[in-house]
Design an enzyme around this catalytic site. Structure first.
Site, PDB file in Angstrom:
ATOM      1  N   LYS A  57       1.006  -1.176   0.081  1.00  0.00           N
ATOM      2  CA  LYS A  57      -0.137  -0.217  -0.004  1.00  0.00           C
ATOM      3  C   LYS A  57       0.759   1.194  -0.145  1.00  0.00           C
ATOM      4  O   LYS A  57       0.556   2.277  -0.628  1.00  0.00           O
ATOM      5  CB  LYS A  57      -0.988   0.008   1.246  1.00  0.00           C
ATOM      6  N   GLN A 101      -5.019  -1.748   9.314  1.00  0.00           N
ATOM      7  CA  GLN A 101      -5.030  -3.062   8.728  1.00  0.00           C
ATOM      8  C   GLN A 101      -5.615  -4.156   9.647  1.00  0.00           C
ATOM      9  O   GLN A 101      -5.323  -4.334  10.761  1.00  0.00           O
ATOM     10  CB  GLN A 101      -3.410  -3.418   8.367  1.00  0.00           C
ATOM     11  N   ASP A 124     -11.525   2.679   3.875  1.00  0.00           N
ATOM     12  CA  ASP A 124     -11.764   1.210   3.704  1.00  0.00           C
ATOM     13  C   ASP A 124     -13.302   1.210   3.457  1.00  0.00           C
ATOM     14  O   ASP A 124     -13.901   0.231   3.078  1.00  0.00           O
ATOM     15  CB  ASP A 124     -11.599   0.552   5.164  1.00  0.00           C
TER      16      ASP A 124
HETATM   17  N1  GUN Z   1      -7.215  -6.996   5.706  1.00  0.00           N
HETATM   18  C1  GUN Z   1      -7.498  -7.553   4.604  1.00  0.00           C
HETATM   19  N2  GUN Z   1      -8.150  -6.969   3.871  1.00  0.00           N
HETATM   20  C2  GUN Z   1      -8.386  -5.757   4.203  1.00  0.00           C
HETATM   21  C3  GUN Z   1      -9.076  -4.487   3.853  1.00  0.00           C
HETATM   22  O1  GUN Z   1      -9.603  -4.146   2.721  1.00  0.00           O
HETATM   23  N3  GUN Z   1      -8.775  -3.441   4.505  1.00  0.00           N
HETATM   24  C4  GUN Z   1      -7.977  -3.435   5.898  1.00  0.00           C
HETATM   25  N4  GUN Z   1      -7.994  -2.492   6.323  1.00  0.00           N
HETATM   26  N5  GUN Z   1      -7.402  -4.552   6.270  1.00  0.00           N
HETATM   27  C5  GUN Z   1      -7.436  -5.700   5.505  1.00  0.00           C
END
Ligand code: GUN
Length: 306
Positions: A57, A101, A124
């Site tokens: 990311k 996350q 998100d």
């Molecule tokens: N962990 C796995 N997929 C995601 C996601 O789309 N967002 C976040 N914040 N954590 C994740």
């Protein structure tokens, strides 16, 4: 794979590169106007897969010209410490997007943490204000994976109105928001789950099939209507022939002869999730600038008339 079969592949890597290019152009415009979009990523604990996701990311943000801030906290951090960190990021006008996350360490209540994020910075799309807004058809920040799937579908099919979409899986992160987005695009939507009766017969009615169950190769030819477009959200690590492989929720080789288009794993939906996160960050930055301008206009009207 012959050419006819490779024409069926939906190239998520290429589509994601296109989205990042579009985002980078938007970021350049915003920077010229004095606004530098910034994304804060919070990583709690030492889950190895989460570390890889966060690194990707941050790299992708740099590529799009977005400022990224990474905050790491120990696995034994208290919920209060996490909430304090989020409160600080909510209050910082230089931060436009906040991503915590997942998964979180077991002692921290995920819902409490996600609800603490300012909905305007919730890139998100997991805050209940955004979830509710999506279900009401309001223009809110939308979960990145389903938004990425929509982009792939629209790129391939154009208008989706009237198509029967079947979503396999009902998670908060993918299945439910996916169903809401497909409905907003005027599809007829069926959601299948572990208690569904005759799921294969229902799935064989799908013009569009979204697989988001987290079970390796569960969806085989018996689930597919000839000509269907299949989007495989699954990323499952399996041991096969003495090595670790990534496979989707769809049994790719079994369904390929039947489908008109399909996303591979890897290289399908995966790269789109991060690209749409960057898109959400830019959307959030624009929206916050607009809200700040409206607030200051209100204040100056108030100063002159109140
Ligand atoms: N962990 C796995 N997929 C995601 C996601 O789309 N967002 C976040 N914040 N954590 C994740």
């Amino acid at each position: 794979m012959n050419t006819q079969q490779s024409d069926k592949l939906i190239d998520g890597k290429a589509a994601a590169a296109q989205v990042i290019e579009e985002v980078a152009a938007e970021v350049a415009t915003l920077k010229a106007e004095g606004l530098e979009p910034a994304l804060a990523v919070v990583l709690i604990g030492d889950d190895p897969a989460s570390h890889v996701y966060v690194r990707n990311k941050v790299l992708r943000a740099e590529q799009a010209g977005i400022r990224s801030l990474e905050f790491r906290m120990q696995a034994d951090s208290s919920a209060e410490a996490v909430l304090e960190m989020i409160a600080g990021l909510n209050a910082d006008p230089r931060v436009h997007g906040i991503l915590v996350q997942l998964p979180l360490p077991a002692h921290i209540d995920e819902r409490l943490v996600l609800q603490a994020i300012d909905p305007a910075k919730d890139v998100d799309g997991f805050h209940s204000d955004n979830v509710g807004g999506l279900s009401q058809g309001r223009p809110v920040l939308t979960p990145c994976t389903p938004a990425g799937c929509m982009r792939l579908l629209r790129d391939r099919l154009g208008d989706l109105a009237g198509k029967h979409a079947v979503v396999v899986g009902r998670s908060n992160i993918v299945g439910k928001p996916m169903a809401a987005l497909l409905l907003a695009a005027d599809c007829s939507v069926t959601v299948l789950h572990s208690r569904s009766r005759e799921p294969q017969a229902l799935s064989r009615q799908a013009d569009i099939l979204i697989a988001a169950v987290g079970r390796p190769r569960m969806i085989d030819a018996a689930w597919i209507k000839p000509g269907a477009v299949v989007i495989d959200v699954g990323i499952n690590r399996i041991e096969e022939d003495g090595r670790t492989r990534l496979v989707g929720d769809v049994d790719f080789d079994s369904v390929l002869p039947l489908v008109s288009a399909i996303t591979p794993v890897p290289g399908g939906v995966g790269p789109m999730t991060i690209a749409l996160l960057m898109q959400n960050t830019v959307t959030a930055a624009r929206q916050q600038r607009k809200q700040a301008a409206a607030r200051s206009a209100e204040e100056s009207t108030c100063l002159s008339t109140c």
